[in-house]
Scaffold this motif. Structure first.
Motif, PDB file in Angstrom:
ATOM      1  N   GLY A  17      37.501 -14.854 -14.704  1.00  0.00           N
ATOM      2  CA  GLY A  17      38.572 -15.806 -14.454  1.00  0.00           C
ATOM      3  C   GLY A  17      39.678 -15.333 -13.548  1.00  0.00           C
ATOM      4  N   SER A  18      39.481 -14.220 -12.859  1.00  0.00           N
ATOM      5  CA  SER A  18      40.506 -13.737 -11.932  1.00  0.00           C
ATOM      6  C   SER A  18      39.870 -13.509 -10.572  1.00  0.00           C
ATOM      7  CB  SER A  18      41.119 -12.427 -12.437  1.00  0.00           C
ATOM      8  OG  SER A  18      42.040 -11.919 -11.494  1.00  0.00           O
ATOM      9  N   LEU A  19      40.586 -13.863  -9.525  1.00  0.00           N
ATOM     10  CA  LEU A  19      40.081 -13.689  -8.163  1.00  0.00           C
ATOM     11  C   LEU A  19      40.537 -12.381  -7.523  1.00  0.00           C
ATOM     12  CD1 LEU A  19      40.612 -17.309  -6.784  1.00  0.00           C
ATOM     13  CD2 LEU A  19      38.563 -16.318  -7.807  1.00  0.00           C
ATOM     14  N   ARG A  20      41.438 -11.689  -8.168  1.00  0.00           N
ATOM     15  CA  ARG A  20      41.984 -10.455  -7.585  1.00  0.00           C
ATOM     16  C   ARG A  20      40.884  -9.423  -7.397  1.00  0.00           C
ATOM     17  NH1 ARG A  20      44.777  -6.194  -9.704  1.00  0.00           N
ATOM     18  NH2 ARG A  20      44.475  -6.972 -11.810  1.00  0.00           N
ATOM     19  N   ARG A  21      40.867  -8.781  -6.250  1.00  0.00           N
ATOM     20  CA  ARG A  21      39.820  -7.814  -5.901  1.00  0.00           C
ATOM     21  C   ARG A  21      39.700  -6.687  -6.923  1.00  0.00           C
ATOM     22  NH1 ARG A  21      40.784  -7.513  -0.294  1.00  0.00           N
ATOM     23  NH2 ARG A  21      42.698  -6.532  -0.949  1.00  0.00           N
ATOM     24  N   ASP A  22      40.836  -6.247  -7.450  1.00  0.00           N
ATOM     25  CA  ASP A  22      40.852  -5.130  -8.403  1.00  0.00           C
ATOM     26  C   ASP A  22      41.225  -5.621  -9.809  1.00  0.00           C
ATOM     27  OD1 ASP A  22      40.505  -2.395  -8.948  1.00  0.00           O
ATOM     28  OD2 ASP A  22      42.664  -2.049  -8.862  1.00  0.00           O
ATOM     29  N   SER A  23      40.772  -6.816 -10.154  1.00  0.00           N
ATOM     30  CA  SER A  23      41.178  -7.423 -11.426  1.00  0.00           C
ATOM     31  C   SER A  23      40.591  -6.690 -12.622  1.00  0.00           C
ATOM     32  CB  SER A  23      40.777  -8.896 -11.472  1.00  0.00           C
ATOM     33  OG  SER A  23      39.391  -9.020 -11.674  1.00  0.00           O
ATOM     34  N   ALA A  78      21.828 -17.351 -20.089  1.00  0.00           N
ATOM     35  CA  ALA A  78      23.059 -17.296 -20.886  1.00  0.00           C
ATOM     36  C   ALA A  78      24.238 -17.093 -19.940  1.00  0.00           C
ATOM     37  CB  ALA A  78      22.992 -16.160 -21.903  1.00  0.00           C
ATOM     38  N   VAL A  79      25.439 -17.323 -20.472  1.00  0.00           N
ATOM     39  CA  VAL A  79      26.659 -17.162 -19.678  1.00  0.00           C
ATOM     40  C   VAL A  79      27.677 -16.344 -20.470  1.00  0.00           C
ATOM     41  CG1 VAL A  79      28.522 -18.342 -18.432  1.00  0.00           C
ATOM     42  CG2 VAL A  79      26.262 -19.427 -18.596  1.00  0.00           C
ATOM     43  N   LEU A  80      28.239 -15.338 -19.812  1.00  0.00           N
ATOM     44  CA  LEU A  80      29.326 -14.548 -20.378  1.00  0.00           C
ATOM     45  C   LEU A  80      30.581 -14.837 -19.578  1.00  0.00           C
ATOM     46  CD1 LEU A  80      30.469 -12.326 -22.237  1.00  0.00           C
ATOM     47  CD2 LEU A  80      29.639 -10.644 -20.569  1.00  0.00           C
ATOM     48  N   PHE A  81      31.614 -15.323 -20.260  1.00  0.00           N
ATOM     49  CA  PHE A  81      32.897 -15.600 -19.623  1.00  0.00           C
ATOM     50  C   PHE A  81      33.844 -14.445 -19.915  1.00  0.00           C
ATOM     51  CE2 PHE A  81      31.019 -19.743 -20.486  1.00  0.00           C
ATOM     52  CZ  PHE A  81      31.249 -20.448 -19.313  1.00  0.00           C
ATOM     53  N   ILE A  82      34.533 -13.974 -18.890  1.00  0.00           N
ATOM     54  CA  ILE A  82      35.542 -12.926 -19.059  1.00  0.00           C
ATOM     55  C   ILE A  82      36.821 -13.458 -18.433  1.00  0.00           C
ATOM     56  CG2 ILE A  82      36.175 -10.533 -18.632  1.00  0.00           C
ATOM     57  CD1 ILE A  82      33.192  -9.913 -18.336  1.00  0.00           C
ATOM     58  N   THR A  83      37.841 -13.637 -19.261  1.00  0.00           N
ATOM     59  CA  THR A  83      39.028 -14.326 -18.772  1.00  0.00           C
ATOM     60  C   THR A  83      40.335 -13.602 -19.094  1.00  0.00           C
ATOM     61  OG1 THR A  83      40.204 -16.454 -18.725  1.00  0.00           O
ATOM     62  CG2 THR A  83      39.234 -15.800 -20.833  1.00  0.00           C
ATOM     63  N   PRO A  84      41.269 -13.647 -18.140  1.00  0.00           N
ATOM     64  CA  PRO A  84      42.647 -13.282 -18.463  1.00  0.00           C
ATOM     65  C   PRO A  84      43.338 -14.526 -19.031  1.00  0.00           C
ATOM     66  CG  PRO A  84      42.502 -13.794 -16.140  1.00  0.00           C
ATOM     67  CD  PRO A  84      41.111 -13.961 -16.718  1.00  0.00           C
ATOM     68  N   GLU A  85      44.604 -14.376 -19.315  1.00  0.00           N
ATOM     69  CA  GLU A  85      45.384 -15.518 -19.802  1.00  0.00           C
ATOM     70  C   GLU A  85      46.526 -15.781 -18.838  1.00  0.00           C
ATOM     71  OE1 GLU A  85      46.103 -16.275 -24.061  1.00  0.00           O
ATOM     72  OE2 GLU A  85      48.204 -15.889 -23.557  1.00  0.00           O
ATOM     73  N   ARG A  88      49.454 -18.862 -21.395  1.00  0.00           N
ATOM     74  CA  ARG A  88      48.848 -19.185 -22.689  1.00  0.00           C
ATOM     75  C   ARG A  88      47.595 -20.051 -22.582  1.00  0.00           C
ATOM     76  NH1 ARG A  88      51.366 -15.337 -24.280  1.00  0.00           N
ATOM     77  NH2 ARG A  88      53.092 -15.397 -25.737  1.00  0.00           N
ATOM     78  N   SER A  89      46.955 -20.026 -21.401  1.00  0.00           N
ATOM     79  CA  SER A  89      45.726 -20.795 -21.224  1.00  0.00           C
ATOM     80  C   SER A  89      44.819 -20.064 -20.242  1.00  0.00           C
ATOM     81  CB  SER A  89      46.052 -22.204 -20.719  1.00  0.00           C
ATOM     82  OG  SER A  89      44.896 -23.016 -20.747  1.00  0.00           O
ATOM     83  N   LEU A  90      43.703 -20.710 -19.896  1.00  0.00           N
ATOM     84  CA  LEU A  90      42.785 -20.077 -18.969  1.00  0.00           C
ATOM     85  C   LEU A  90      43.205 -20.364 -17.533  1.00  0.00           C
ATOM     86  CD1 LEU A  90      39.507 -22.089 -18.670  1.00  0.00           C
ATOM     87  CD2 LEU A  90      41.170 -22.717 -20.376  1.00  0.00           C
ATOM     88  N   PRO A  91      42.814 -19.500 -16.608  1.00  0.00           N
ATOM     89  CA  PRO A  91      43.162 -19.699 -15.204  1.00  0.00           C
ATOM     90  C   PRO A  91      42.518 -20.958 -14.627  1.00  0.00           C
ATOM     91  CG  PRO A  91      42.402 -17.452 -15.601  1.00  0.00           C
ATOM     92  CD  PRO A  91      42.115 -18.237 -16.840  1.00  0.00           C
ATOM     93  N   ALA A  92      43.199 -21.562 -13.660  1.00  0.00           N
ATOM     94  CA  ALA A  92      42.699 -22.794 -13.028  1.00  0.00           C
ATOM     95  C   ALA A  92      41.336 -22.576 -12.390  1.00  0.00           C
ATOM     96  CB  ALA A  92      43.701 -23.287 -11.992  1.00  0.00           C
ATOM     97  N   VAL A  93      41.110 -21.413 -11.791  1.00  0.00           N
ATOM     98  CA  VAL A  93      39.834 -21.160 -11.125  1.00  0.00           C
ATOM     99  C   VAL A  93      38.675 -21.172 -12.130  1.00  0.00           C
ATOM    100  CG1 VAL A  93      39.985 -18.619 -11.213  1.00  0.00           C
ATOM    101  CG2 VAL A  93      38.702 -19.726  -9.393  1.00  0.00           C
ATOM    102  N   LEU A  94      38.910 -20.673 -13.323  1.00  0.00           N
ATOM    103  CA  LEU A  94      37.869 -20.673 -14.350  1.00  0.00           C
ATOM    104  C   LEU A  94      37.633 -22.086 -14.878  1.00  0.00           C
ATOM    105  CD1 LEU A  94      35.840 -19.244 -16.110  1.00  0.00           C
ATOM    106  CD2 LEU A  94      37.701 -18.553 -17.624  1.00  0.00           C
ATOM    107  N   LYS A  95      38.705 -22.822 -15.119  1.00  0.00           N
ATOM    108  CA  LYS A  95      38.552 -24.211 -15.566  1.00  0.00           C
ATOM    109  C   LYS A  95      37.816 -25.029 -14.500  1.00  0.00           C
ATOM    110  CE  LYS A  95      39.292 -27.808 -18.265  1.00  0.00           C
ATOM    111  NZ  LYS A  95      38.626 -28.910 -17.583  1.00  0.00           N
ATOM    112  N   ASN A  96      38.094 -24.756 -13.223  1.00  0.00           N
ATOM    113  CA  ASN A  96      37.401 -25.454 -12.152  1.00  0.00           C
ATOM    114  C   ASN A  96      35.902 -25.162 -12.179  1.00  0.00           C
ATOM    115  OD1 ASN A  96      37.423 -27.108  -9.684  1.00  0.00           O
ATOM    116  ND2 ASN A  96      36.868 -25.189  -8.675  1.00  0.00           N
ATOM    117  N   ALA A 130      43.893 -18.149 -24.064  1.00  0.00           N
ATOM    118  CA  ALA A 130      42.865 -18.454 -23.063  1.00  0.00           C
ATOM    119  C   ALA A 130      41.486 -18.510 -23.716  1.00  0.00           C
ATOM    120  CB  ALA A 130      42.886 -17.411 -21.954  1.00  0.00           C
ATOM    121  N   ASN A 131      41.231 -17.567 -24.595  1.00  0.00           N
ATOM    122  CA  ASN A 131      39.946 -17.505 -25.282  1.00  0.00           C
ATOM    123  C   ASN A 131      39.673 -18.815 -26.023  1.00  0.00           C
ATOM    124  OD1 ASN A 131      37.912 -16.817 -27.351  1.00  0.00           O
ATOM    125  ND2 ASN A 131      38.201 -14.709 -26.673  1.00  0.00           N
TER     126      ASN A 131
END
Length: 193
Positions: A17-23, A78-85, A88-96, A130-131
Motif C-alpha cells: 500500500g505504499s508507493l515510496r521506493r524505500d517503503s 492467493a493475495v497478501l496485502f501489506i499496508t501502512p496506515e 487511520r485508514s488504508l492508503p488511496a492507492v491500495l483502495k484503488n 488500516a488493517n
C-alpha cells in the motif's frame, strides 16, 4: 500403494500500500518472500501505475494497466496485502487497487482468493485502523481472509537493517509463523473449493 503428488507452488500476489521506493511495506514484502516456504511462489505486483477507478473508463475498453492487473490477480492462487496506515485508514492507492480488481460489476477478480493482511506503522498501533478497513472491503469482495495470527506490526521503522533483514529474531520468528499459517490457510481454502 502411496501416490506421491507433485504439486506446483501456489502463486501469491503481494500488494503493498505504499508507493515510496524505500517503503517499509516493500521491505516487509521482500522479507516475507525470503521467509516463504517452497509451496508459495510470492510476487510483488506494482499498483502505482493504475489510474484511479472511474467507471467511464471501462467503455469502450478499460485502460491497459487495469487489464494487466486484473489478469495477474485472476491467475493468482492467493493475495497478501501489506499496508501502512494513512489517517487511520488504508492508503488511496491500495483502495484503488481493490476497486480496479473488483470492477466492473460481476467481474470481481478477487472473489474466492484466500487473503491475508500485514499492517505496519512507525507508531505503536501497527496500523490497526488500516488493517480493519481493508478487512471490511475483503468481506465484500468475498475473499476468505485469514483471521489468526493477526499481523499488526508497530515500530516498523526499527524492524530492518540496511540490507532489509529483520533486526530482531523475535520479529522474524513471528512473521515466519504468520507466513506458514497463511500457507496452511490457502491449502484449507483449496480443499473447500
Amino acid at each position: 500403494m502411496n501416490i506421491i503428488q507433485n504439486t506446483a507452488p501456489i502463486n501469491v500476489v503481494i500488494i503493498t500500500g505504499s508507493l515510496r521506493r524505500d517503503s517499509l511495506t516493500l521491505k516487509m514484502a521482500k522479507a516475507l518472500i525470503d521467509l516463504a516456504p517452497p509451496s508459495l511462489k510470492m510476487e510483488i505486483v506494482n499498483i502505482g501505475n493504475l489510474q484511479m477507478y472511474n467507471e467511464d473508463l471501462e467503455i469502450p475498453f478499460p485502460p491497459e494497466e487495469w487489464v494487466i492487473f486484473r489478469e495477474r490477480i485472476k491467475k493468482a492462487g492467493a493475495v497478501l496485502f501489506i499496508t501502512p496506515e494513512y489517517n487511520r485508514s488504508l492508503p488511496a492507492v491500495l483502495k484503488n487497487a481493490v476497486d480496479v480488481g473488483s470492477a466492473p460489476h460481476g467481474q470481481n477478480v478477487y472473489k474466492n482468493k484466500p487473503a491475508a493482511i500485514v499492517s505496519l506503522s512507525p507508531g505503536a498501533m501497527g496500523a490497526f485502523g488500516a488493517n480493519h478497513h481493508l478487512r471490511q472491503s475483503l468481506v465484500f469482495l468475498d475473499m476468505p481472509t485469514m483471521q489468526q495470527p493477526e499481523a499488526y506490526i508497530g515500530y516498523s521503522g526499527q524492524l530492518f537493517d540496511d540490507n532489509g533483514a529483520f533486526i530482531q529474531k523475535s520479529t522474524k520468528a513471528y512473521l515466519l509463523k504468520f507466513i506458514l499459517a497463511f500457507d496452511r490457510w490457502i491449502e484449507i481454502q483449496k480443499v473447500k473449493s
